[in-house]
Design a protein around this motif. Sequence first.
Motif, short mmCIF file in Angstrom:
data_model
loop_
_atom_site.label_atom_id
_atom_site.label_comp_id
_atom_site.label_asym_id
_atom_site.label_seq_id
_atom_site.Cartn_x
_atom_site.Cartn_y
_atom_site.Cartn_z
N VAL A 309 0.84 -1.20 0.00
CA VAL A 309 0.00 0.00 0.00
C VAL A 309 0.87 1.25 0.00
O VAL A 309 0.60 2.21 -0.73
CB VAL A 309 -0.95 -0.03 1.22
CG1 VAL A 309 -1.63 1.33 1.39
CG2 VAL A 309 -1.99 -1.12 1.06
N ARG A 310 1.93 1.24 0.79
CA ARG A 310 2.79 2.42 0.86
C ARG A 310 3.44 2.69 -0.49
O ARG A 310 3.51 3.86 -0.93
CB ARG A 310 3.86 2.21 1.93
CG ARG A 310 4.75 3.43 2.14
CD ARG A 310 5.65 3.30 3.35
NE ARG A 310 6.61 2.21 3.20
CZ ARG A 310 6.57 1.08 3.88
NH1 ARG A 310 5.61 0.88 4.78
NH2 ARG A 310 7.49 0.14 3.70
N TRP A 311 3.89 1.68 -1.16
CA TRP A 311 4.52 1.87 -2.47
C TRP A 311 3.55 2.44 -3.48
O TRP A 311 3.86 3.38 -4.20
CB TRP A 311 5.08 0.53 -2.95
CG TRP A 311 6.44 0.21 -2.44
CD1 TRP A 311 6.92 0.47 -1.20
CD2 TRP A 311 7.49 -0.43 -3.15
NE1 TRP A 311 8.20 0.02 -1.09
CE2 TRP A 311 8.59 -0.54 -2.27
CE3 TRP A 311 7.61 -0.93 -4.44
CZ2 TRP A 311 9.79 -1.11 -2.65
CZ3 TRP A 311 8.82 -1.52 -4.81
CH2 TRP A 311 9.89 -1.60 -3.92
N VAL A 312 2.35 1.85 -3.56
CA VAL A 312 1.38 2.29 -4.58
C VAL A 312 0.90 3.70 -4.28
O VAL A 312 0.79 4.54 -5.18
CB VAL A 312 0.20 1.30 -4.66
CG1 VAL A 312 -0.87 1.83 -5.61
CG2 VAL A 312 0.68 -0.06 -5.12
N VAL A 313 0.58 4.00 -3.02
CA VAL A 313 0.07 5.32 -2.66
C VAL A 313 1.11 6.40 -2.93
O VAL A 313 0.78 7.49 -3.43
CB VAL A 313 -0.38 5.33 -1.18
CG1 VAL A 313 -0.72 6.75 -0.73
CG2 VAL A 313 -1.60 4.43 -0.99
N GLN A 314 2.37 6.12 -2.62
CA GLN A 314 3.41 7.11 -2.86
C GLN A 314 3.62 7.40 -4.34
O GLN A 314 3.98 8.51 -4.71
CB GLN A 314 4.72 6.66 -2.21
CG GLN A 314 4.72 6.70 -0.69
CD GLN A 314 6.01 6.19 -0.08
OE1 GLN A 314 6.88 5.68 -0.79
NE2 GLN A 314 6.14 6.31 1.23
N SER A 315 3.41 6.39 -5.18
CA SER A 315 3.64 6.58 -6.62
C SER A 315 2.37 6.95 -7.38
O SER A 315 2.43 7.17 -8.59
CB SER A 315 4.21 5.29 -7.22
OG SER A 315 3.30 4.21 -7.06
N ALA A 316 1.20 7.02 -6.69
CA ALA A 316 -0.05 7.34 -7.37
C ALA A 316 -0.02 8.79 -7.84
O ALA A 316 0.45 9.69 -7.14
CB ALA A 316 -1.24 7.11 -6.46
N PHE A 320 -5.23 8.88 -3.44
CA PHE A 320 -5.80 7.53 -3.37
C PHE A 320 -5.79 7.10 -1.91
O PHE A 320 -4.72 6.86 -1.33
CB PHE A 320 -4.97 6.58 -4.24
CG PHE A 320 -5.48 5.16 -4.27
CD1 PHE A 320 -6.81 4.89 -4.56
CD2 PHE A 320 -4.64 4.10 -4.02
CE1 PHE A 320 -7.29 3.59 -4.58
CE2 PHE A 320 -5.10 2.79 -4.05
CZ PHE A 320 -6.43 2.55 -4.32
N ALA A 321 -6.98 7.06 -1.31
CA ALA A 321 -7.10 6.75 0.11
C ALA A 321 -7.28 5.25 0.30
O ALA A 321 -8.16 4.64 -0.33
CB ALA A 321 -8.29 7.50 0.72
N VAL A 322 -6.45 4.66 1.15
CA VAL A 322 -6.50 3.23 1.41
C VAL A 322 -6.63 3.02 2.92
O VAL A 322 -5.84 3.57 3.70
CB VAL A 322 -5.24 2.50 0.90
CG1 VAL A 322 -5.35 1.01 1.16
CG2 VAL A 322 -5.06 2.77 -0.59
N ALA A 350 -6.78 -1.45 -8.33
CA ALA A 350 -7.81 -0.64 -7.69
C ALA A 350 -7.53 0.85 -7.87
O ALA A 350 -8.44 1.65 -8.11
CB ALA A 350 -7.89 -0.98 -6.20
N CYS A 351 -6.26 1.23 -7.80
CA CYS A 351 -5.89 2.63 -8.01
C CYS A 351 -6.22 3.07 -9.44
O CYS A 351 -6.75 4.15 -9.67
CB CYS A 351 -4.40 2.82 -7.71
SG CYS A 351 -3.79 4.50 -7.93
N ASP A 352 -5.92 2.21 -10.41
CA ASP A 352 -6.23 2.53 -11.82
C ASP A 352 -7.74 2.57 -12.07
O ASP A 352 -8.22 3.40 -12.85
CB ASP A 352 -5.59 1.50 -12.74
CG ASP A 352 -4.06 1.54 -12.68
OD1 ASP A 352 -3.52 2.58 -12.26
OD2 ASP A 352 -3.43 0.52 -13.03
#
Length: 445
Positions: A309-316, A320-322, A350-352
């Motif tokens: 989650v940390r990786w995806v949120v930082q690169s979004a 993007f709230a998780v 989910a982010c996409d």
Amino acid sequence: MSTTVPPADSPLAAVSEGLGEQAWIEVIQKMDEVYNDLLQYEVALEEKNAALEESHQFIESVLASMSDILIVCDRNGNIEEVNASLCHFAGKDQAALEHTPVFSLFADDSERARAREVFARFGREGVHDCEFFLRAGDGATVPVSMNCTPRVSQTGKLMGMVVTGRPVGELRRAYQALRQAHDDLKRTQGQLLHAEKMVSLGRLVAGVAHELNNPISFVLGNVLSLKRYAQRLESYLGAVQAVDNPELKALRAELRIDRVLADMPLLIDGMIEGAERTRDIVDALKRFSAVDKMTPEQVSLNEVVERSVRWVVQSASARFAVSVDLPPRLICSGSSGQLQQVVMNLVQNACDATINQPEARLKISGLVENGMACIRFIDNGPGISEEHLGRLFEPFFTTKPVGQGTGLGLSISYGIVERHGGKLAAANLPEGGAEFILALPVESS
């Protein structure tokens, strides 16, 4: 004119009787020869009939096995012979089609007129791959690619024509399948090139992470020491400030020592936090670049989910709230790198999927039941269409635009989860959004 018959006992009568017996013998011999010839002719005729019957059966089997339409017509365009494919296409038996005009098979008057013109103009040269519309047995109008070849006698006289055809839909489906195979091959080639690049990138990242590890450790160790020194300096300055010295007080005010002392803990804490985050990033890069061994290890699913989650949120690219709500100590046996690949793929999808939502959200929750950890990934996106729901885990299937997805992420993730003894499923929620359920066997705490 009278005939004189010799007496029976005369020499002439004896000669006549001898000649009659000889004639009868010759007649009988001739009859035997003729009978033998008839027997030979009958045997030869039976052999030729058997060969003809075998040839006829062979031709009938070939005609029955043809998937293309076959029509044999006379010079006037009347049907003389058809195969089973035409009977199936037209919905009529052979008897109903024979002796009817071939042009009655065409869809309407305009198609019949065009067919007559084409066959009349090019009949002797032949017609190749000309598309006409025919009327099928169910009343549908079907485009058929047709070929017409003249049928001539041994003397070169035109006896009629042979017409073959195949529904264009079958050809289009074959071309579409070929095009799909070609596109899949190109995507596979691109994926192989991407994999090779990722291998090179992994080697580069491994080297960079190793080189960064030492200075980051050095910086973090020095900052922690500086924090301890700052506390000592603050105690010393407090003791000095207690001495009644106007010059020291003036210098303290001039140098804004109080403000420096107030800011120093925040600055040091910020440096420690930054160094620790950098250390975590380096550690994650080392995990990413490491060769994933298949030897089972104890994997904390809580850490895998938190790290992914940390990786995806930082690169979004957008907010993007998780939210994560998992039971403590979800421990399973397997490969940490592979499971992180699965979770990152689910979070990234989910982010996409929620990128066009005003408030993109993903809820990750879990529970343990019957020795299985069921982790649910629920987004507030548009959901998955029913026609695509059953194909999500197929290789090379993707709903993303060309160049943004290879169609391999969910397929690879599905295989990884199966190798870990778990299951991966997808569904749509009644209130909207998509749900992915990751089930893995966990150890009892």
